[in-house]
Design a protein around this motif. Structure first.
Motif, PDB file in Angstrom:
ATOM      1  N   GLY A   1      -2.614  12.790 -10.073  1.00  0.00           N
ATOM      2  CA  GLY A   1      -1.980  13.817  -9.258  1.00  0.00           C
ATOM      3  C   GLY A   1      -2.122  15.211  -9.828  1.00  0.00           C
TER       4      GLY A   1
ATOM      5  N   THR B   1       6.043   6.278  -0.255  1.00  0.00           N
ATOM      6  CA  THR B   1       5.702   7.691  -0.287  1.00  0.00           C
ATOM      7  C   THR B   1       6.850   8.588   0.083  1.00  0.00           C
TER       8      THR B   1
ATOM      9  N   ALA C   1       2.085  14.716  -7.555  1.00  0.00           N
ATOM     10  CA  ALA C   1       1.058  14.723  -6.516  1.00  0.00           C
ATOM     11  C   ALA C   1       1.702  14.691  -5.141  1.00  0.00           C
ATOM     12  N   LEU C   2       2.811  13.972  -5.050  1.00  0.00           N
ATOM     13  CA  LEU C   2       3.531  13.905  -3.786  1.00  0.00           C
ATOM     14  C   LEU C   2       3.958  15.296  -3.348  1.00  0.00           C
ATOM     15  N   LEU C   3       4.519  16.029  -4.331  1.00  0.00           N
ATOM     16  CA  LEU C   3       4.959  17.392  -4.044  1.00  0.00           C
ATOM     17  C   LEU C   3       3.775  18.253  -3.624  1.00  0.00           C
TER      18      LEU C   3
ATOM     19  N   TYR D   1      -2.631   4.582   8.365  1.00  0.00           N
ATOM     20  CA  TYR D   1      -1.182   4.604   8.544  1.00  0.00           C
ATOM     21  C   TYR D   1      -0.868   5.180   9.917  1.00  0.00           C
TER      22      TYR D   1
ATOM     23  N   TYR E   1      -7.955  12.107   2.507  1.00  0.00           N
ATOM     24  CA  TYR E   1      -6.841  12.040   3.461  1.00  0.00           C
ATOM     25  C   TYR E   1      -7.227  12.807   4.719  1.00  0.00           C
TER      26      TYR E   1
ATOM     27  N   MET F   1       0.838  -1.197   0.000  1.00  0.00           N
ATOM     28  CA  MET F   1       0.000   0.000   0.000  1.00  0.00           C
ATOM     29  C   MET F   1       0.872   1.246   0.000  1.00  0.00           C
ATOM     30  N   ARG F   2       0.410   2.240  -0.676  1.00  0.00           N
ATOM     31  CA  ARG F   2       1.128   3.496  -0.675  1.00  0.00           C
ATOM     32  C   ARG F   2       0.403   4.481   0.228  1.00  0.00           C
ATOM     33  N   ALA F   3       1.222   5.281   0.892  1.00  0.00           N
ATOM     34  CA  ALA F   3       0.612   6.287   1.762  1.00  0.00           C
ATOM     35  C   ALA F   3       0.356   7.578   0.999  1.00  0.00           C
ATOM     36  N   GLY F   4       0.871   7.649  -0.212  1.00  0.00           N
ATOM     37  CA  GLY F   4       0.759   8.925  -0.913  1.00  0.00           C
ATOM     38  C   GLY F   4      -0.003   8.795  -2.211  1.00  0.00           C
ATOM     39  N   LEU F   5       0.046   9.826  -3.003  1.00  0.00           N
ATOM     40  CA  LEU F   5      -0.611   9.826  -4.295  1.00  0.00           C
ATOM     41  C   LEU F   5       0.240   9.026  -5.269  1.00  0.00           C
ATOM     42  N   ALA F   6      -0.265   8.871  -6.466  1.00  0.00           N
ATOM     43  CA  ALA F   6       0.348   7.896  -7.349  1.00  0.00           C
ATOM     44  C   ALA F   6       1.547   8.436  -8.113  1.00  0.00           C
ATOM     45  N   VAL F   7       1.636   9.707  -8.287  1.00  0.00           N
ATOM     46  CA  VAL F   7       2.737  10.245  -9.080  1.00  0.00           C
ATOM     47  C   VAL F   7       3.492  11.293  -8.278  1.00  0.00           C
ATOM     48  N   PRO F   8       4.771  11.478  -8.607  1.00  0.00           N
ATOM     49  CA  PRO F   8       5.591  12.407  -7.828  1.00  0.00           C
ATOM     50  C   PRO F   8       5.032  13.819  -7.741  1.00  0.00           C
TER      51      PRO F   8
ATOM     52  N   THR G   1       1.034  17.359  -2.361  1.00  0.00           N
ATOM     53  CA  THR G   1       0.550  16.979  -1.041  1.00  0.00           C
ATOM     54  C   THR G   1       1.452  17.543   0.042  1.00  0.00           C
TER      55      THR G   1
ATOM     56  N   TYR H   1      11.328   7.246  -4.415  1.00  0.00           N
ATOM     57  CA  TYR H   1       9.875   7.068  -4.478  1.00  0.00           C
ATOM     58  C   TYR H   1       9.504   6.209  -5.690  1.00  0.00           C
TER      59      TYR H   1
END
Lengths: 211, 298
Positions: B179, B36, A10-12, B132, B199, A1-8, A14, B30
């Motif tokens: 994203g 993440t 989106a990570l940024l 989490y 979230y 499982m990922r805790a974040g979004l699917a693409v970098p 977030t 990542y």
């Protein structure tokens, strides 16, 4: 499982968003709503039936306090609906019903507020601005203000039936699960009066089907 | 003066370059590991993220809330429950401890609940539900002394009574696998083939004394400047609730049982076995190691 979004990207996004959120109030002010700080702290393990305070005979449980707060919030939401009745219908039967229900609820409201004060629970309304089951919303109230005659009566009947049905349901639960005798007595009165008012309402306005 | 300015400019550029480098490293890790927040430290095989998860699919729905309306069935708006399969208005800690659970790991018999999502007045339940437990949001020296979440602790996050998106709502809506859609406090339009996701981070600083409080909030606090405030000095793992709903497209038919999207909130009633929670805090959170649902390093 990922805790974040699917693409970098989106990570940024977030990460930036979370940082912004923290600055905006999440971190700076833990009481992120309008609630006042608690007057008293519940003891560890406080839950159904566990006393949370009180100076009158018979401690108040979390159930007592929750029911009192809900009763206050529901009555405060119903009274403005009932206050519209004299101006929007000439039918004396409807006016009489509304006046009777308003009287009962004003009485309940002041008893519930006194008991809440005795319990030591925060005096603020924890449900302010929150649409709970059986409550007329701001939109409902706006619709009532522009209706009159039989259309208004149908709307009022719907709100009154939803309110009284929910009020009787939770008052029965308090009767069964509450602890403080005065609060249980108020719940018993609410069940009795609410049931009688529902019967009066049914004589004025036959329910077509369950709300 | 000029020299100082040049030096300071160089330092700024250096800092920027370092930041970009760190960012690239972070993104690279990542992409490779599809985790993440892998701030990979060289020479360590473990993934350097303080995390252990519980995957807890949907269990049941009830208009009950054993934190806000204990003992009063039907008093609440509709809630969707995850984890413990027995939760209702009368639920107490022993009920949860002795219950079965939808979670992986099964030992997590905690109860988690949120307002039910409706599309055209038909309930929609999330199909991917992960809680989490994270060591983040506070300084690393504080992460290193994270305490286990005490059994029986109740935490409420978000604002069910929010009357506008700016009214203290901390929950965020976004799209899984999309994203490019900016996260929002309210529902977002997710492209076809993606999933609407929510979230929500719970407060992670405990007052060290109360498992609940009269307003159900004041025994917990969010960190201030990466530290737990003096009033709430005990750092516990940060609970992050992530819900993925099988929903995309126009959000206008959507509502929560509590109102618009910005009224999203979450309730948590901790019933983890004490030893299981302690082990995960010791082996995953404090040493900053990413663990699986079994609480072992990945």
């Amino acid at each position: 499982m990922r805790a974040g979004l699917a693409v970098p990207s989106a990570l940024l996004a977030t990460a930036l968003l979370l940082a912004g959120c923290a600055a905006a109030g999440g971190s700076a002010d833990p009481s992120d709503d309008r609630r006042a700080p608690a007057a008293a702290s519940a003891p560890p393990g406080a839950t159904t039936g566990t006393p949370v305070g009180g100076t009158t005979a018979g401690a108040f449980s979390a159930t007592d306090v929750a029911w009192l707060q809900l009763t206050v919030a529901m009555a405060e939401r119903l009274l403005p609906v009932l206050d519209l009745v004299p101006a929007r219908t000439r039918d004396p039967a409807w006016r009489g019903l509304a006046a009777g229900v308003a009287d009962t609820h004003r009485g309940e409201l002041s008893r519930a507020r006194r008991l809440l004060a005795d319990s030591g629970a925060p005096a603020t309304n924890p449900h302010e601005g929150h649409d709970m089951p059986g409550m007329a919303t701001a939109e409902d109230l706006a619709a009532l203000r522009v209706a009159d005659g039989p259309a208004f009566e149908r709307l009022v009947a719907g709100h009154l039936r939803a309110h009284l049905g929910q009020a009787v349901r939770v008052a029965r639960a308090e009767q069964g699960a509450g602890t403080n005798p005065a609060t249980i007595a108020l719940a018993a009165a609410a069940v009795r009066e609410g049931t009688a008012e529902l019967a009066r309402l049914d004589r004025l306005d036959r329910p077509a089907r369950a709300p | 003066m000029d020299r100082a300015a040049t030096l300071s400019g160089t330092r700024r550029r250096l800092r920027l370059a370092t930041a970009i480098g760190a960012l690239l490293a972070l993104l690279g890790t990542y992409v490779v590991s599809t985790t993440t927040r892998a701030d990979a430290a060289p020479g360590v095989n473990a993934i350097r993220v303080a995390e252990f998860p519980a995957d807890c699919p949907y269990s049941h729905r009830l208009p009950d809330d054993p934190i806000i309306f204990p003992g009063l069935p039907g008093a609440s708006h509709m809630h969707s429950f995850f984890g413990s399969t027995v939760t209702n208005a009368h639920t107490t800690l022993p009920d949860l401890v002795n219950s079965t659970s939808t979670c992986n790991p099964r030992v997590d018999t905690s109860s988690y609940w949120v307002p039910t999502l409706y599309r055209n007045d038909v309930p929609v339940e999330p199909t991917i539900v992960t809680f989490y437990y994270l060591g983040e949001g506070v300084r690393s020296d504080i992460v290193a002394r994270t305490e286990p979440i005490p059994q029986g602790l109740r935490i409420v996050a978000g604002n069910a009574r929010a009357t506008s998106p700016d009214d203290g709502s901390i929950a965020r809506w976004s799209c899984l696998h999309a994203g490019q859609v900016p996260p929002s406090k309210n529902f977002v339009t997710c492209p076809a083939g993606t999933m609407l996701e929510s979230y929500l981070d719970f407060p992670q600083c405990w007052n060290g004394r109360d498992l609940d409080s009269p307003d159900h909030k004041s025994h917990m606090a969010y960190p201030v400047n990466q530290a737990c405030p003096a009033s709430h000095p005990v750092p516990v793992p940060k609970l992050r609730q992530v819900l993925r709903y099988p929903v995309s497209g126009d959000p206008s038919p959507l509502r929560l049982a509590s109102g618009p999207g910005y009224t999203m909130h979450g309730d948590f009633f901790n019933a983890w076995p004490v030893a299981e929670m302690e082990r995960r805090v010791r082996d995953c959170i404090r040493p900053v190691i990413k663990c699986g649902a079994d609480g072992r390093p990945l």
